[in-house]
Design an enzyme around this catalytic site. Structure first.
Site, PDB file in Angstrom:
ATOM      1  N   GLY A 202       0.825  -1.215   0.000  1.00 19.81           N
ATOM      2  CA  GLY A 202       0.000   0.000   0.000  1.00 19.81           C
ATOM      3  C   GLY A 202       0.849   1.251   0.000  1.00 19.81           C
ATOM      4  N   ASN A 203       0.206   2.389   0.190  1.00 16.52           N
ATOM      5  CA  ASN A 203       0.943   3.646   0.250  1.00 16.52           C
ATOM      6  C   ASN A 203       0.297   4.571   1.289  1.00 16.52           C
ATOM      7  OD1 ASN A 203      -0.971   5.604  -1.161  1.00 16.52           O
ATOM      8  ND2 ASN A 203      -0.824   3.956  -2.658  1.00 16.52           N
ATOM      9  N   ARG A 204       0.916   5.712   1.495  1.00 15.31           N
ATOM     10  CA  ARG A 204       0.532   6.569   2.623  1.00 15.31           C
ATOM     11  C   ARG A 204      -0.529   7.615   2.293  1.00 15.31           C
ATOM     12  NH1 ARG A 204       4.328   5.659   6.557  1.00 15.31           N
ATOM     13  NH2 ARG A 204       6.402   5.114   5.807  1.00 15.31           N
ATOM     14  N   ALA A 269      -4.014   7.672  -5.114  1.00  9.12           N
ATOM     15  CA  ALA A 269      -2.687   7.119  -5.407  1.00  9.12           C
ATOM     16  C   ALA A 269      -2.865   5.619  -5.646  1.00  9.12           C
ATOM     17  CB  ALA A 269      -1.753   7.382  -4.235  1.00  9.12           C
TER      18      ALA A 269
END
Ligand code: CTP
Length: 407
Positions: A202-204, A269
């Site tokens: 995943g990402n932030r 994102a």
């Protein structure tokens, strides 16, 4: 703040509290039916002012004219089908309806009622009439209604109605509904690509900029679909929220909603890659100390695909780019190349060399247009940036009918 006679009147206490605590001077005007649900002492105590429902109290102060004339905003929450019918037809038989007739400031109505009443042809016509006159009628939320039943008709969360009021008040006289009659799609958050039943890549991304865009569009009168990937924020008032997890799900939800859209803003994102396969069982440590190899496959580039799916001139595609400069070029050089590669109309560029944007309430950006436009937006709130982005979208939209994007 008007309150009409629905069970959701109790939620208006929370809205009133937020309005007064943020420094606003609030006069509460409940209808007689609203007082069946929440009594006048509650409104008087929370607003610090006397409360009347009819035009026969303090007549020497002409309250049926003065309250509307002196207001910066009139918000009615909840607005019942009956209240909207009266407002649409100019009836003025109590203090709230006379206030609505005398108000020249922005008016926000937050309806709450049973689904059947919301969908009835009379209500549809009254809502359309009010919207055509510039009244911001917030779409009700879906969920639990008064009894055990669920459906569309719930009052949105009071904190989110408060956000709408704040937005309209901040824009003041310029608070036009320039996205009325438009359908816009906004994506937000960061996708997660599962590795096994408990782990993901995943990402932030916090989703805050996408949520600010959705809120701002709703406050400008748009019909908004927000495709949210793993965001833990409350649903914005008046916005249809579709929750997804992976880039493939985000792709399907955005492309599906885009068919009827005039503009799509890709603030999410999405993960560019996913594991080739998802392990059905939790991946275990090998006894010999070796690490597993995870093979990735590329996901669809949704922004690029949308740009190729435009079905008519004037449907607008907006992308975001978080960039750092490198030895091949500056942030703006790389962003211009990305704008051309993605084929979108506008690219909102954040310089993330300092790493400051993620999760922060503020943002600064440069908006590049495929037409050569360059607009610098100094550090400001994500809401303020959202409005600048919609300003840029609005003057690129061309009125048209038929699908905005190919299915
Ligand atoms: N985006 C998308 N689909 C993806 C990846 C990104 O639609 N699979 C969108 C994002 O929502 C954003 C824009 O593309 O609006 C820019 O994302 P970015 O990650 O900078 O683009 P990349 O394609 O990953 O760029 P690069 O070529 O630098 O890898």
């Amino acid at each position: 703040m008007g309150v009409s006679g629905g069970i959701a009147a109790y939620k208006a206490c929370e809205l009133l509290r937020r309005l007064t605590e943020s420094g606003h001077d609030v006069t509460v005007v409940p209808t007689a039916a609203a007082l069946e649900f929440v009594g006048a002492p509650t409104w008087a105590a929370l607003s610090g002012k006397p409360v009347h429902t009819d035009v026969w109290s303090d007549v020497h102060q002409v309250p049926h004219v003065r309250i509307g004339q002196t207001a910066d905003l009139v918000v009615v929450a909840p607005a019942t089908a009956d209240l909207m019918a009266k407002a649409a037809h100019g009836l003025a038989d109590d203090l709230l309806t006379t206030t609505l007739l005398t108000a020249r400031c922005p008016v926000v109505l937050a309806p709450a009622m049973h689904t059947e009443m919301w969908e009835h042809a009379s209500t549809r016509a009254n809502v359309a009439t009010l919207r055509s006159r510039g009244v911001l009628v917030v779409e009700p939320a879906e969920g639990r209604l008064t009894g055990a039943d669920t459906g569309k008709g719930r009052l949105p969360d009071p904190s989110e109605i408060f956000e709408v009021c704040t937005d309209v008040l901040a824009r003041g006289a310029t608070a036009s509904l320039d996205l009325a009659g438009r359908h816009v799609v906004v994506s937000a958050g960061g996708t997660r690509e599962p590795l096994d039943p408990v782990r993901f890549l995943g990402n932030r991304s916090s989703g805050r900029q996408g949520y600010a865009l959705a809120r701002a569009a709703a406050a400008r009168g748009a019909d908004v679909t927000l495709v949210a990937a793993n965001v833990e924020l409350p649903d914005p008032a008046g916005v249809k929220v579709v929750r997804v997890e992976t880039t493939a799900q985000l792709h399907d939800a955005v492309v599906g909603a885009a068919v009827s859209a005039d503009a799509v803003v890709m603030a999410a994102a999405p993960a560019d890659f996913r594991p080739t396969g998802v392990s059905g069982a939790k991946i275990k440590k090998a006894g010999d100390g070796s690490a597993p190899t995870i093979t990735l496959v590329q996901n669809a580039d949704i922004l690029h695909e949308l740009s190729t799916r435009r079905a008519r001139p004037g449907s607008v595609v907006v992308g975001f780019a978080a960039e750092t400069g490198d030895d091949t070029g500056s942030v703006l050089d790389l962003a211009r190349a990305k704008l051309a590669r993605k084929g979108c109309d506008l690219l909102v560029v954040n310089d993330v060399s300092g790493g400051a944007v993620f999760g922060s309430p503020d943002n600064e950006a440069v908006i590049l247009g495929a037409d050569g436009a360059v607009r610098e937006v100094p550090r400001s709130t994500k809401t303020a940036l959202a409005h600048v982005i919609w300003d840029e979208v609005v003057h690129r939209l061309v009125p048209g009918s038929g699908p905005g994007f190919a299915p």
